[in-house]
Design a protein around this motif. Structure first.
Motif, PDB file in Angstrom:
ATOM      1  N   TYR A 141     -37.299  49.703  60.622  1.00  0.00           N
ATOM      2  CA  TYR A 141     -36.393  50.319  59.675  1.00  0.00           C
ATOM      3  C   TYR A 141     -36.246  49.497  58.382  1.00  0.00           C
ATOM      4  CZ  TYR A 141     -33.272  54.281  59.149  1.00  0.00           C
ATOM      5  OH  TYR A 141     -32.724  55.474  58.756  1.00  0.00           O
ATOM      6  N   ASN A 143     -36.743  48.433  54.692  1.00  0.00           N
ATOM      7  CA  ASN A 143     -37.121  49.222  53.518  1.00  0.00           C
ATOM      8  C   ASN A 143     -38.204  48.485  52.728  1.00  0.00           C
ATOM      9  OD1 ASN A 143     -35.919  47.290  51.816  1.00  0.00           O
ATOM     10  ND2 ASN A 143     -33.969  48.387  51.795  1.00  0.00           N
ATOM     11  N   ASN A 166     -44.787  47.194  62.074  1.00  0.00           N
ATOM     12  CA  ASN A 166     -43.448  47.376  62.615  1.00  0.00           C
ATOM     13  C   ASN A 166     -43.338  46.793  64.021  1.00  0.00           C
ATOM     14  OD1 ASN A 166     -42.661  48.708  60.278  1.00  0.00           O
ATOM     15  ND2 ASN A 166     -43.345  50.689  61.080  1.00  0.00           N
ATOM     16  N   ASP A 196     -34.181  48.766  66.315  1.00  0.00           N
ATOM     17  CA  ASP A 196     -35.155  49.810  65.996  1.00  0.00           C
ATOM     18  C   ASP A 196     -35.398  50.689  67.205  1.00  0.00           C
ATOM     19  OD1 ASP A 196     -36.046  49.242  63.380  1.00  0.00           O
ATOM     20  OD2 ASP A 196     -37.349  47.643  64.125  1.00  0.00           O
ATOM     21  N   SER A 198     -38.467  53.536  68.179  1.00  0.00           N
ATOM     22  CA  SER A 198     -39.653  54.263  67.735  1.00  0.00           C
ATOM     23  C   SER A 198     -40.155  55.122  68.875  1.00  0.00           C
ATOM     24  CB  SER A 198     -40.753  53.295  67.302  1.00  0.00           C
ATOM     25  OG  SER A 198     -40.428  52.733  66.055  1.00  0.00           O
ATOM     26  N   THR A 212     -39.167  57.262  63.808  1.00  0.00           N
ATOM     27  CA  THR A 212     -38.550  55.959  63.969  1.00  0.00           C
ATOM     28  C   THR A 212     -37.181  55.989  63.315  1.00  0.00           C
ATOM     29  OG1 THR A 212     -39.010  53.599  63.848  1.00  0.00           O
ATOM     30  CG2 THR A 212     -39.467  54.846  61.885  1.00  0.00           C
ATOM     31  N   ASN A 213     -36.292  55.134  63.806  1.00  0.00           N
ATOM     32  CA  ASN A 213     -34.953  55.057  63.247  1.00  0.00           C
ATOM     33  C   ASN A 213     -34.399  53.679  63.588  1.00  0.00           C
ATOM     34  OD1 ASN A 213     -32.211  55.822  62.357  1.00  0.00           O
ATOM     35  ND2 ASN A 213     -33.041  57.887  62.492  1.00  0.00           N
ATOM     36  N   THR A 216     -30.870  47.962  60.379  1.00  0.00           N
ATOM     37  CA  THR A 216     -31.408  46.620  60.102  1.00  0.00           C
ATOM     38  C   THR A 216     -30.300  45.576  60.081  1.00  0.00           C
ATOM     39  OG1 THR A 216     -31.288  46.996  57.727  1.00  0.00           O
ATOM     40  CG2 THR A 216     -33.400  47.409  58.791  1.00  0.00           C
ATOM     41  N   PRO A 306     -29.076  56.317  66.440  1.00  0.00           N
ATOM     42  CA  PRO A 306     -30.453  56.307  65.926  1.00  0.00           C
ATOM     43  C   PRO A 306     -31.467  56.832  66.953  1.00  0.00           C
ATOM     44  CG  PRO A 306     -29.382  54.232  65.384  1.00  0.00           C
ATOM     45  CD  PRO A 306     -28.446  54.989  66.290  1.00  0.00           C
ATOM     46  N   PRO A 383     -40.181  54.736  57.479  1.00  0.00           N
ATOM     47  CA  PRO A 383     -38.903  55.003  58.141  1.00  0.00           C
ATOM     48  C   PRO A 383     -37.891  55.740  57.263  1.00  0.00           C
ATOM     49  CG  PRO A 383     -38.982  52.722  57.420  1.00  0.00           C
ATOM     50  CD  PRO A 383     -40.340  53.312  57.136  1.00  0.00           C
ATOM     51  N   ARG A 401     -38.965  60.932  55.254  1.00  0.00           N
ATOM     52  CA  ARG A 401     -39.029  59.917  56.314  1.00  0.00           C
ATOM     53  C   ARG A 401     -39.910  60.437  57.447  1.00  0.00           C
ATOM     54  NH1 ARG A 401     -33.865  62.094  57.564  1.00  0.00           N
ATOM     55  NH2 ARG A 401     -33.925  63.125  59.593  1.00  0.00           N
TER      56      ARG A 401
END
Lengths: 606, 237
Positions: A141, A143, A166, A196, A198, A212-213, A216, A306, A383, A401
């Motif tokens: 996640y 950025n 990731n 995370d 996935s 994925t979500n 962070t 998430p 993400p 996303r």
């Protein structure tokens, strides 16, 4: 192709791994353990990284940095709420947090680079070759700014970062390699500072990420803080003592909390002990697993939303997930395992070491990139949605996303006023409607030839590469010419700044090497001096006076050279002493040989 | 792009001959040059169906689509180009990005249909995107009811009545959605059958236009109804 290592640059611990004939392995340090605590200490005697630095968390908290990953790609405003937990001075410059230690200022990528260098040296010592290329993992996640900051850290450490991958997908590679499973898997990755989720489809060697979500800013650190805050409150009410303003004691509480949390994964209750300042005695408290679980239940709960979003984006129900894989130290908590099991309705898979699986997966990806493994391919996603700010401060989405990367989007720009020579473009990342609610990534100005309104046509291509990092190019459709654009990152180091840091790092490296050589020379001189003194006292009487005098002169010459800081002089004096003392050592050897032979017949020794 | 001959045999379309960027020998649609084995850029004119090696049809076997996508990913993904020249790396990056967009578009039946409509364009292009005429009044009424329900007291007698009406409307709209999906599926099959016959006479051309118009109309209505249903679901749960 030169070897590529895989690195898990974690919030709490970091590891390096490599591929050994098709099997990924973590690289142990001198102590045999593969984990390097992600802690950096600037002591009076120089830089320390890892276990040694961790000891300084209590001794010199204001000069010892931990959890630097939380600051990567961030501005000061992003971390305002947790400043109390960081006892060093934080400032901001050009959208990048700066940390002042021992009077010198560092950016988070520079601190991370110190950890990376330690791992690099570890790998070099173990594999007996120079390591210059690496795959580094980041939370899924993360950025764009956080990924770029990680890449910068690699550059500063002297590593070419061939891929940012990731963490949960890295884990899936290691898992897939070992288990040879086909089907849908969910990787639940709860680490020291980040969470995370996935969801992947594994089929014939293709690892396709469906969604994925994550968060962070949610991890084991937050659990430790809950316990530390509890202790802080209780000490305050029991003793009228506020340890809050004392960075040293905040560290004591935090570390005690962390240890208790770890123990409570195996035990049902544990005892926390804190030595209070100024002879106020000792605070002790029993904490049960139940108490811990109710203390942090909401944090664990925050990981579930998430998970549900990711399932929805993947178009799957929990029942359609064939296997749930647990990654990250925080998944050792029984409560986490229970909640995950309830959500997915199946027992999670935890045969892999949750601390090592990410680094192992990075090594697998490194092997794919170097052409070693050819049957596996990871198709990952971005993400967060990527867009630009449009009229009225609204974000217009260009790449949604969970789009498989590499991904690109082309957008045509024109002018609204006659003779307009520029168009300002603001790039954003996030899921909100309004530009101001999303993360600002960068701004740039598109140059336009002065023409009547609407005539210029500039095509801008936004490309997210396989690292999840954005590249922007522009083309004037009238002339067909490519236009170079200078993108100014909102939360990142500029290229010149990174270059300067790389240079500095090389300079330090040279200084480091020089000082290491000096330290070694001094140590060698010390042991030679001690050995010579011993020889003189045991065998001084065996050699003529002039030899003895000459040896004593050489000893004092070396002793004074050792006080200086010239490596060459020390080495020269050492050689001179060895030369001068040769008759002495020969005499000593003869003597011991003679004594050894005493009382023995000649036939016994031949 | 409006000639039936082109859409009838998509295999002909991408056979446009070009030169290898590296060794200048002739390449014809393959993604590696036969002589120098360098990867070739997917042409900007290549449509998503061609990109994935599939005929231009509305019904696609998902397993086949996936297999094609995986196969081409293995050919184009940047992971396999790290040891290659910068030019090849750039081509691989662009190709992989195009391939991903193509797969994303064709994987979803509605996006696939919308994309195909754009490709086939022609007369169907002029179809309005305004709300469906027969639904217009009904939806205006529904919007009013929704507003009244949102503003009023949910537990009052009026609130309960409004809610009951909204629930009934929702049921009706959902049935309508299902009908539209069914019709869409039928139209897809008809369209594909027409393509398979590949006839270029006047009746076929007219039939082709009729199908395109009707598909576009349903797609537009479908979006409209979907938004209203989403609104309803959000309000009454």
């Amino acid at each position: 192709m030169a070897r590529i290592v895989g690195i898990d640059l974690g919030t709490t611990n970091s590891l390096v791994a490599y591929m050994d004939k098709g099997v990924p392995r973590v690289i142990p340090g001198a102590d045999g353990r593969p984990m390097v605590p992600s802690v950096v200490a600037m002591t009076d005697h120089g830089l320390l990284v890892g276990d040694e630095a961790k000891e300084h968390l209590l001794r010199s908290p204001d000069r010892t940095v931990y959890s630097i990953k939380r600051f990567m790609g961030k501005g000061l405003a992003d971390v305002q709420s947790e400043l109390a937990y960081f006892p060093y001075t934080l400032t901001e410059q050009g959208g990048v947090i700066r940390i002042t230690l021992n009077g010198k200022t560092y950016s988070p990528p520079q601190i991370s680079a110190m950890i990376l260098k330690e791992l690099k040296q570890r790998a070099e010592a173990y594999l007996e070759e120079e390591i210059t290329k690496a795959v580094i993992t980041v939370p899924a996640y993360f950025n764009d700014s956080q990924r770029q900051a990680t890449k910068d850290a690699g550059l500063i450490a002297g590593l070419e970062v061939l891929r940012i991958i990731n963490e949960p997908t890295a884990a899936s590679l290691a898992y897939g390699l070992q288990e040879k499973t086909q089907g849908t898997i969910a990787v639940y990755d709860f680490g020291g500072g980040t969470f995370d989720i996935s969801i992947l489809k594994l089929k014939q060697g293709i690892f396709e990420v469906l969604a994925t979500n994550g968060d962070t800013h949610l991890g084991g650190d937050d659990i430790d803080r809950r316990i530390a805050d509890l202790l802080l409150d209780e000490i305050r009410s029991a003793y009228g003592l506020d340890l809050g303003p004392s960075p040293d004691y905040m560290q004591v509480l935090r570390l005690e909390a962390e240890r208790a949390k770890i123990r409570l994964s195996d035990e049902l209750k544990t005892l926390l002990t804190v030595e209070l300042p100024d002879g106020r005695g000792r605070f002790t408290r029993e904490l049960t697993r139940d108490q811990l679980e109710s203390l942090v239940a909401d944090l664990i709960e925050r990981t579930l939303a998430p998970c549900r979003s990711a399932l929805k984006d993947a178009g799957l129900t929990p029942q359609q997930i064939d296997e749930v894989v647990l990654v990250g130290g925080s998944t050792r908590m029984p409560l986490v395992r229970r909640r995950v099991q309830e959500l997915f309705g199946k027992q999670p898979h935890c045969h892999l070491n949750p601390d090592e699986v990410v680094a192992l997966g990075a090594a697998v990806q490194a092997d794919i990139l170097s052409g070693g493994t050819t049957d596996m391919l990871l198709l990952d996603v971005t993400p967060l949605s990527l867009g630009i700010e449009t009229m009225g401060g609204v974000m217009s989405c260009l790449i949604p996303r969970n789009t498989t990367i590499p991904a690109n989007a082309k957008e045509m720009f024109t002018t609204y006023v006659d003779g307009q020579t520029g168009v300002d473009i603001h790039i954003l990342q996030g899921e909100r409607e309004l530009a101001k609610d999303n993360r600002s990534l960068a701004r740039f100005r598109l140059k336009v030839p002065p023409l009547p309104a609407g005539v210029p046509r500039i095509e801008v291509t936004f490309l997210i590469d396989a690292n999840g990092i954005l590249h922007v190019t522009a083309k004037d459709m009238r002339t067909g010419r490519q236009q170079s654009i200078e993108v100014k990152p909102s939360y990142g180091l500029s290229e010149t700044e990174v270059e300067r840091m790389i240079e500095e790092s090389f300079k330090f490296a040279k200084e480091d090497v020089a000082s290491r050589k000096l330290i070694e020379a001094r140590l060698d001189a010390g042991s030679l001096l001690a050995a010579t003194e011993k020889s003189l006292s045991e065998g001084g009487h065996l050699v003529p006076d002039d030899v003895r005098t000459a040896v004593r002169a050489a000893v004092s010459a070396l002793a004074s050279a050792k006080e200086g800081d010239d490596v060459r002089t020390i080495r020269t004096r050492m050689a001179e002493l060895e030369q001068t003392a040769k008759p002495l050592s020969v005499a000593l050897m003869d003597d011991s040989l003679k004594r050894g032979l005493e009382g023995k017949k000649l036939s016994d020794v031949t | 792009m409006n000639q039936p001959s082109l859409s009838s045999g998509s295999r002909n379309v991408q056979m446009a001959r070009s030169m290898c960027w590296h060794c200048q020998s002739e390449v014809a649609g393959e993604y590696f040059c036969e002589r120098c084995v360098k990867v070739q850029p997917v042409s900007k004119e290549t449509d998503y169906f061609t990109c994935l090696g599939l005929p231009r049809r509305l019904t696609i076997d998902p397993a086949l689509l996936e297999a094609k996508y995986y196969e081409r990913s293995r050919a184009f993904h940047p992971d396999f180009y790290l040891n290659k020249t910068e030019a090849e790396q750039a081509i691989s990056l662009d190709n992989a990005a195009t391939l991903n967009t193509a797969y994303r578009t064709l994987r979803d039946p509605v996006q696939r249909a919308e994309y195909l409509l754009d490709l086939e364009a022609g007369s169907a292009k002029t179809i309005r995107t305004s709300p469906p005429a027969d639904l217009f009044e009904e939806i205006l009424d529904l919007q009013d009811t929704l507003d009244a329900y949102r503003a009023g007291d949910h537990s009052s007698e009026t609130g309960r009545q409004l809610r009951a009406r909204l629930e009934a409307e929702r049921g009706a709209l959902e049935r309508r959605q299902a009908e539209m999906e069914d019709e869409l599926q039928k139209l897809f099959v008809e369209w594909d059958a027409l393509q398979d016959r590949g006839e270029a006479d006047d009746p076929s051309r007219m039939e082709r236009d009729r199908l395109l118009r009707r598909i576009r109309e349903i797609l537009s209505n479908r979006t409209y109804v979907k938004n209203i249903v989403n609104d309803l679901v959000e309000t009454i749960g």
